[in-house]
Scaffold this motif. Structure first.
Motif, mmCIF file in Angstrom:
data_model
loop_
_atom_site.group_PDB
_atom_site.id
_atom_site.type_symbol
_atom_site.label_atom_id
_atom_site.label_comp_id
_atom_site.label_asym_id
_atom_site.label_seq_id
_atom_site.Cartn_x
_atom_site.Cartn_y
_atom_site.Cartn_z
ATOM 1 N N ASP A 76 0.648 -1.166 0.047
ATOM 2 C CA ASP A 76 0.227 -0.111 -0.265
ATOM 3 C C ASP A 76 0.783 0.819 0.516
ATOM 4 O OD1 ASP A 76 -2.445 1.652 0.509
ATOM 5 O OD2 ASP A 76 -2.464 0.849 1.950
ATOM 6 N N ASP A 77 1.447 1.626 -1.584
ATOM 7 C CA ASP A 77 2.221 2.319 -1.110
ATOM 8 C C ASP A 77 2.927 3.218 -2.410
ATOM 9 O OD1 ASP A 77 3.744 0.365 -2.715
ATOM 10 O OD2 ASP A 77 4.896 -0.235 -1.413
ATOM 11 N N GLY A 80 3.446 0.793 -5.264
ATOM 12 C CA GLY A 80 1.829 -0.045 -5.893
ATOM 13 C C GLY A 80 0.841 0.301 -6.645
ATOM 14 N N GLU A 81 0.506 2.051 -6.160
ATOM 15 C CA GLU A 81 -0.480 2.466 -7.369
ATOM 16 C C GLU A 81 0.270 3.262 -7.878
ATOM 17 O OE1 GLU A 81 -0.814 6.341 -4.772
ATOM 18 O OE2 GLU A 81 -1.520 5.549 -3.287
ATOM 19 N N ILE A 98 -2.896 -6.143 -2.028
ATOM 20 C CA ILE A 98 -2.700 -5.418 -1.417
ATOM 21 C C ILE A 98 -2.774 -5.290 -0.371
ATOM 22 C CG2 ILE A 98 -2.366 -2.941 -0.881
ATOM 23 C CD1 ILE A 98 -4.475 -2.373 -3.324
ATOM 24 N N GLN A 99 -0.781 -5.373 0.207
ATOM 25 C CA GLN A 99 -0.242 -5.799 1.494
ATOM 26 C C GLN A 99 -0.350 -4.432 2.366
ATOM 27 O OE1 GLN A 99 -0.869 -8.989 3.606
ATOM 28 N NE2 GLN A 99 -2.792 -8.371 2.488
ATOM 29 N N ASN A 100 -0.523 -4.388 4.229
ATOM 30 C CA ASN A 100 0.224 -3.269 4.036
ATOM 31 C C ASN A 100 1.362 -3.341 4.737
ATOM 32 O OD1 ASN A 100 -2.339 -1.750 3.942
ATOM 33 N ND2 ASN A 100 -3.338 -2.646 6.093
ATOM 34 N N THR A 104 6.003 -2.724 -1.248
ATOM 35 C CA THR A 104 5.733 -3.691 -3.541
ATOM 36 C C THR A 104 7.365 -3.691 -4.049
ATOM 37 O OG1 THR A 104 4.270 -2.120 -4.399
ATOM 38 C CG2 THR A 104 5.075 -2.881 -5.620
#
Length: 480
Positions: A76-77, A80-81, A98-100, A104
């Motif tokens: 979630d960064d 990743g976006e 997506i993993q917090n 990525t």
């Protein structure tokens, strides 16, 4: 080889599963050494982001017109976006988890004068718990696909690949694997695996002679429960090895620019060709040619159907068959080319009887950029412009002849009545960087010129070759 199968490339419904990454490139010039340490100073002038790892495999499939989705893990960064935006631009459907608690995977490369100065890897290996998330998601979506391709970069997201392959095979799907594990029995049940020579040797393969390679490969696929192995052998080409047969494909001799991503291109091309209905031997032959094309390009590049079939025609000593991109797919191909930074040139005309003037004109137009799009008046439009006896050749035949020219990348028909026989509407759809017109026009007389200039493009007028015209050809035929 049946080149008509290239009309069915979009039949491929493929799910790529594996280690996804973001490849970041910092480009710049280096003209001095740092006073702080004996390293070059690179003045960065361009930043470039690309889909990497399993995402690059999916990109290769999309560029070959396959319908493809990508299943993998991102953080979630910002990376990743960025990766998800790239997938959207490349027409890749996202099944990303997506993993917090995990970043990525990103690889950052500094490039100067076409040389890589340094690479920075920002990554943490995935755990079995992360792989379980992929397995659960795979169980939910596997029924939507015909082929599942596992792209293993040894980052951990495929830790449970044995269970994944078992699940996919129980759903009666075709499985392909680009392996990294030394123990190839982890890929039990796969229809095809595509190790390179070093991976083959690490897995216990022996390479003393062709017979030894064959026997060793057959022993591995028998013991590991794999149907076939496509062994990529660098300058020695490729070998397709099954329990009963072995086919060798010599490397395509080209100037090598960069081997990055060549393995991704091979397995992606193999998958798409199998999905289009090609026998395995022919599909590997095409994949081998694709590898020869992609290593001539810088970075993790891709190939498209047009350049692949041109190479096939040369390789098959010109069969007379020429792939013509379906008109409905051309705009997507143009968009992908723009995303890759290529300059798009547009011209238009009737091209009823192709002559030397046309060939010279189109070559000059292509030389202005990377890709040439030809807008082609349809039959009804030509009849309105030239009279009821024209065209001499119907639209499909004119398009086929143009597509066979090395200067022409795409042909798109226009001329519906609401377009008033001008390509203005088509030009707005294509949005070219350069608009080219032949004759003695001024820029303000050229349809679409105002739009192209407003978008920051440019308009060029080329002279026609004296004495060459379709009307003159027709007149000469009638007098004889």
């Amino acid at each position: 080889m049946d080149l008509s199968l290239f009309k069915h490339l979009s039949n491929a419904k493929v799910l790529v599963v594996g280690d996804v990454m973001l490849d970041r490139y910092w480009h710049g010039d280096s003209g001095r050494i740092s006073p702080e340490a004996p390293v070059p100073v690179v003045k960065v002038s361009q930043l470039e982001d690309k889909a990497g790892g399993a995402a690059n495999v999916a990109k290769n499939i999309a560029h070959l017109d396959g319908k493809v989705s990508l299943l993998g893990i991102i953080g979630d960064d910002e990376s990743g976006e960025t990766l998800q935006k790239l997938l959207n631009h490349e027409h890749i459907a996202s099944e990303l988890v997506i993993q917090n608690d995990h970043p990525t995977i990103a690889k950052m490369r500094v490039i100067s004068r076409h040389q890589q100065i340094v690479r920075l890897d920002l990554e943490e290996n995935f755990t079995a718990a992360h792989s379980q998330l992929l397995l659960d998601r795979l169980r939910d979506v596997v029924s939507d696909y015909d082929f599942v391709l596992f792209s293993d970069y040894n980052k951990g997201s495929l830790a449970l690949i044995e269970q994944m392959i078992s699940l996919v095979k129980s759903a009666d799907k075709i499985v392909l694997v680009d392996p990294k594990a030394k123990d190839l029995s982890r890929y039990r049940g796969a229809d095809f695996i595509t190790p390179n020579l070093s991976e083959f040797k690490a897995a216990g393969g022996e390479v003393g002679s062709e017979q030894i390679i064959t026997d060793s490969a057959r022993k591995i696929i028998h013991e590991c429960g794999i149907n076939a192995m496509l062994l990529t052998r660098s300058e020695q080409g490729m070998s397709l090895i099954t329990p009963d047969e072995k086919y060798d494909f010599p490397a395509q001799v080209r100037e090598v620019s960069d081997v990055t991503g060549a393995g991704d291109t091979v397995i992606a091309t193999l998958t798409v060709m199998l999905a289009a209905g090609m026998p395995a031997k022919d599909a590997v032959e095409v994949a081998n040619l694709a590898a020869g094309l992609v290593v001539a390009k810088l970075g993790a590049a891709t190939v498209r159907p047009e350049e692949l079939t041109r190479k096939l025609n040369q390789y098959l000593l010109d069969t007379g068959e020429h792939y013509q991109t379906p008109f409905t797919d051309v705009l997507q191909h143009i968009e992908l080319a723009k995303n890759a930074g290529e300059t798009i040139v547009f011209t238009n005309g009737c091209f009823d009887i192709l002559h030397a003037g046309h060939v010279r004109y189109l070559a000059q137009a292509k030389a202005m950029g990377h890709r040439l799009v030809v807008g082609l008046n349809n039959d009804e439009s030509i009849a309105r412009l030239k009279g009821p006896e024209r065209p001499i050749n119907p639209l499909e035949e004119r398009a086929m002849v143009l597509s066979a020219l090395s200067s022409v990348d795409w042909v798109i028909p226009f001329g519906q009545e609401d377009q008033n026989d001008t390509p203005a509407q088509l030009i707005e759809q294509v949005n070219p960087d350069i608009l080219v017109k032949g004759g003695d026009y001024t820029v303000d007389q050229i349809a679409g010129a105002e739009f192209v200039l407003a978008q920051g493009g440019r308009v060029e007028v080329l002279e026609f070759l004296n004495g060459c015209s379709t009307s003159n050809v027709i007149k000469k035929i009638k007098t004889h």
